[in-house]
Scaffold this motif. Structure first.
Motif, PDB file in Angstrom:
ATOM      1  N   SER A   1      -3.096   7.161  -1.807  1.00 20.82           N
ATOM      2  CA  SER A   1      -2.891   8.611  -1.782  1.00 20.82           C
ATOM      3  C   SER A   1      -4.023   9.305  -2.548  1.00 20.82           C
ATOM      4  CB  SER A   1      -1.579   8.978  -2.491  1.00 20.82           C
ATOM      5  OG  SER A   1      -0.554   8.069  -2.187  1.00 20.82           O
ATOM      6  N   THR A   2      -4.217  10.577  -2.249  1.00 26.46           N
ATOM      7  CA  THR A   2      -5.159  11.356  -3.043  1.00 26.46           C
ATOM      8  C   THR A   2      -4.393  12.060  -4.149  1.00 26.46           C
ATOM      9  OG1 THR A   2      -6.767  11.716  -1.300  1.00 26.46           O
ATOM     10  CG2 THR A   2      -6.676  13.362  -3.034  1.00 26.46           C
TER      11      THR A   2
ATOM     12  N   ILE B   1       0.851  -1.188   0.000  1.00 28.65           N
ATOM     13  CA  ILE B   1       0.000   0.000   0.000  1.00 28.65           C
ATOM     14  C   ILE B   1       0.886   1.237   0.000  1.00 28.65           C
ATOM     15  CG2 ILE B   1      -1.558   1.373   1.461  1.00 28.65           C
ATOM     16  CD1 ILE B   1      -2.695  -1.329   2.482  1.00 28.65           C
ATOM     17  N   GLY B   2       0.527   2.253  -0.834  1.00 30.88           N
ATOM     18  CA  GLY B   2       1.189   3.560  -0.771  1.00 30.88           C
ATOM     19  C   GLY B   2       0.222   4.590  -0.215  1.00 30.88           C
ATOM     20  N   MET B   3       0.714   5.415   0.708  1.00 34.30           N
ATOM     21  CA  MET B   3      -0.142   6.477   1.267  1.00 34.30           C
ATOM     22  C   MET B   3       0.715   7.734   1.356  1.00 34.30           C
ATOM     23  SD  MET B   3      -3.226   6.941   2.160  1.00 34.30           S
ATOM     24  CE  MET B   3      -4.211   8.230   2.909  1.00 34.30           C
ATOM     25  N   LEU B   4       0.914   8.381   0.194  1.00 40.70           N
ATOM     26  CA  LEU B   4       1.809   9.524   0.127  1.00 40.70           C
ATOM     27  C   LEU B   4       1.027  10.842   0.180  1.00 40.70           C
ATOM     28  CD1 LEU B   4       4.521   8.238   0.067  1.00 40.70           C
ATOM     29  CD2 LEU B   4       3.071   6.988  -1.565  1.00 40.70           C
ATOM     30  N   SER B   5       1.759  11.929   0.432  1.00 35.71           N
ATOM     31  CA  SER B   5       1.077  13.195   0.752  1.00 35.71           C
ATOM     32  C   SER B   5       0.515  13.926  -0.459  1.00 35.71           C
ATOM     33  CB  SER B   5       2.051  14.125   1.473  1.00 35.71           C
ATOM     34  OG  SER B   5       3.166  14.364   0.639  1.00 35.71           O
ATOM     35  N   ASP B   6       1.124  13.723  -1.624  1.00 33.31           N
ATOM     36  CA  ASP B   6       0.621  14.458  -2.791  1.00 33.31           C
ATOM     37  C   ASP B   6       1.094  13.770  -4.068  1.00 33.31           C
ATOM     38  OD1 ASP B   6       3.310  15.192  -3.160  1.00 33.31           O
ATOM     39  OD2 ASP B   6       3.003  17.077  -2.086  1.00 33.31           O
ATOM     40  N   PRO B   7       0.647  14.244  -5.217  1.00 34.99           N
ATOM     41  CA  PRO B   7       1.003  13.580  -6.475  1.00 34.99           C
ATOM     42  C   PRO B   7       2.510  13.474  -6.662  1.00 34.99           C
ATOM     43  CG  PRO B   7      -0.817  15.079  -6.854  1.00 34.99           C
ATOM     44  CD  PRO B   7      -0.368  15.312  -5.439  1.00 34.99           C
TER      45      PRO B   7
END
Lengths: 292, 292, 292, 292
Positions: D97-98, D64-70
């Motif tokens: 991530s969003t 899973i990746g959950m990064l702060s920005d593109p």
């Protein structure tokens, strides 16, 4: 109507300039104003004074009213010694005040019921065009009276329109002022966007004035706006009132006008910022970056 | 630059009229167009033909580009046998296409890196002003090149502006077109409101044309709009694109523009109704009473 | 006020459900309705009939009015054999109709002048909550009367508020309905955007219902809207009227409300499309792609 | 996937809470974070550490990746020792991530080209729901991988949706946030209108919370807003960015959204007032009466 006796009720900024114009063009004018001293200058130029609106009506076949607002326009007609007391068959009353359609209709019905003739004839243009006889006249009501009044309108304005039934003059003015209010917002947004994007606002004015959107309003108001100078030609609160009334007209007729509605809210924001008594171009301030 | 050899890339409606103008005023012009046959009429009037953009650049000290869109503007510079291959120290390239600031910057950097000079110079005005040399030219970039190009701009336009760094020409055009789009909506709303309120739309046009908001756009487009005639001078989808880009510029600079935003949504509504290829005045249709 | 005699004027959908509720909870109720036949069902359940509003007032210490609009609310008070003829010292009149603040003030002044007590108490909620005694009651006016009426409000609603001076009930209702109208537009725009972006509208409803914006209105109206089903719970034309009045309240108080103004124009567009008698969720139709 | 080894890239506020949740529910988790010290707490609870994204991918079947920005989401995949170097046939990468649809598509194509499986799975909900396993998961991409990941989603969220092709997760989130932004403006306008009309804002909150529009957002944010307290749960500048992107999506699909556009301009006004880093409910400030 060549050089007939003309009555004139109401000598504010606009009324005084208009009555003076009539005198200059050889009309005999009998004036009345609530504050009598305002008649002095006109008397010096040859005007007579009437003691009351009724007295003026009695003396003159045609009488023009140029009052400041609907309340004053109603008062001069319906109060004691008012227009209505003296109106009789054949008399013509021409109300050039800016009032709403309902006020106009009330006056029209009362005068017509006594055998008089009535037209509303609000004008587009402010002090300078009034002095120069360059107003635009939006007349509506009794067509025969309009035709008889053309020699007067030829002196007062550069153009008069006959728009049909009473109320149409008021409505036409609202439509025009609504377009004006939206245009002023479009212009303000463009000026701020130019500035924040690193462009010269003066250059934007020059570019606009050379193209398909060139118009006297941008040309005259733009330079002052850039200086944050809003000396009131047409107060913002009145412009906002006219937009509200135009939107109300659109409500009656189910016309959706999202751009005018957005412009109206910007004028309301300006009012909430205390700018209501400045020129309506002060809506420019709402587009700038504000502090909370 | 008196009557020097000038290169001209792109002979669409605008480009052809502009190149013809230069010939008429005594300039030697070498033209190139992707579809060669479009060069014929210019050759009849004395133009030479270049085999490729690179060939034109090699031959001429100054070359004008007038391409249809950003993609074409980039292609003519960066493709094989493009401008970039031939640019060298002292060559000047003047891109008069309407492109966004980023496209302009990319071209500018590439040309400058090879020792060339660059200005963007998008124009305001369509076919007729192009033929008549009445364009408004919004130039930005290398100031020295702008000054050398003034004799060309004097022929092509009635006025040229130098706006500073590359990108400013594109931005100025967006600001102007944004004001135009909002004004067109204000105008459309007024026309529908007049009609639904029982007023003549033609009379509204007359009243507007006498007052402070009188402008060529209302005068020229109004009568056609009343006839629901929207022959495309400037396609609605392009107008909406420019409003979107102007709003994006306002997003970068935190300028809130509620009237332009409302106007943009009206243009989008028009697109959703299938009106994107008509003139941008077809936004008028969105204000009328619609069927679901 | 335990089980005292209560008058009830107006037996429309809402009034009938409310009067029935009072009977069910042991109150003696004397009813009046312009169309007498509407009283039948209530009489079967134990109600008495009054011959006129005046007769009801004479008989009962407390009387509730639940009329359809301001005109009906005024008529029942001021007409011959109306409330005003019978009001006297100590009588309490509770107007639960939805009317504007001015109408309410007129009624209040007339009743107070004759020694009676008055509160306005418009409700939030439609037929179902009325039947279930789950209304929200927005009361304002004479505080003493409000306190005496609490046993009635406990039966009719799940909660009652006392909001101060007469007019505040009407204003609170406008504020609430304005928020509702903007929310309905936000919801409609989201539903159309989802659909045109290739997302399932039903899934959007599910996602919304799990998050921070979950609310009964989206939950209840969403599935019907997706089916283009707009059976009127609250007619669109009434919703638009309330938004107009809320915006007018914002005009008086110089509150700029661009989102409500945009929503109001969408409801006007819906009216112009002939959707005024459908549920206010039919504003959804204005967001869809239309044909000109 | 029962209790399999799971990789987790990115331990910000959200990522840490989510990884902790997985540990609590018995999954073996290998974590990586750019700042290694953020891994400590997780290691105490049983997590292993991976040296790089590539090392994590190599070790785990699902990551899973959950990064702060593109930018961060791209960097973790494409940089040296990134996800892409280790992806091979059968590996599954789940980016929660969003990010925008384009970023997601780029990542998807790269991973798929190397034989890996990919889903985007942005979440709705902030810190608290992440800790409580109450997120809403908007997944899209490779259906088989979604199905295998359900045991993970059951731990992390209260509900997961499979929305079809890559990009749909991002789009759904934009639609939801657009509705949220318009609702927040509607709410703010209502609160100010209540106040300026002499009504209690707290009472308005009570009335709203009893009716059809009652929702957690109004309930939680309203009391703080009345205190002008805007501790950032979701920064205003991010909300405005999402509205801009939602409007851009509406531009692509020709959906006219006048209410969202007006709300977006209000958020921009808030940014111009320096409120971008506060909670998005600070748009409330733009509705209040301002000083120029």
């Amino acid at each position: 109507m060549e050089k007939v006796e003309v009555g004139f009720l109401g000598l504010g900024i606009m009324g005084k300039a208009m009555a003076m114009n009539l005198l200059r063009h050889g009309f005999k004018v009998t004036v009345w104003n609530r504050t009598v001293s305002k008649c002095d200058e006109l008397v010096e130029h040859g005007a007579s004074i009437g003691e009351s609106p009724a007295a003026v009506i009695k003396k003159c076949k045609y009488t023009i009213g140029m009052l400041s607002d609907p309340a004053a326009a109603l008062s001069v007609v319906f109060d004691k010694n008012g227009v209505l007391e003296a109106v009789s068959s054949g008399k013509g009353y021409i109300d050039m005040s800016t009032v709403d359609a309902d006020t106009s209709s009330n006056i029209s019905e009362a005068i017509t019921a006594k055998g008089g003739f009535f037209i509303e004839a609000p004008v587009s243009g402010s002090k300078k065009p009034a002095e120069d006889g360059q107003l635009i006249i939006l007349a509506a009501g009794e067509k025969a009276l309009y035709e008889e009044a053309i020699p007067l309108f030829d002196v007062l304005g550069k153009k008069s329109f006959f728009l049909g039934q009473v109320g149409n003059g008021a409505k036409m003015k609202l439509v025009v002022n609504m377009i004006m209010g939206s245009m002023m917002n479009a212009f303000s947004e463009g000026l701020v966007l130019a500035d924040k994007s690193g462009l010269s606002q003066n250059t934007l004015l020059d570019v606009l004035d050379l193209g398909g959107m060139a118009n006297p309003m941008f040309r005259m108001k733009g330079p002052a706006m850039i200086q944050s100078s809003y000396s009131p030609q047409f107060p913002l609160k009145h412009q906002q009132k006219d937009m509200r009334l135009a939107l109300a007209l659109g409500d009656e007729t189910a016309v959706s006008m999202p751009v005018a509605a957005a412009a109206n809210e910007a004028f309301k924001k300006a009012r909430s910022m205390g700018l209501g008594d400045l020129d309506f171009s002060a809506v420019f301030e709402t587009v700038k970056h504000l502090k909370g």
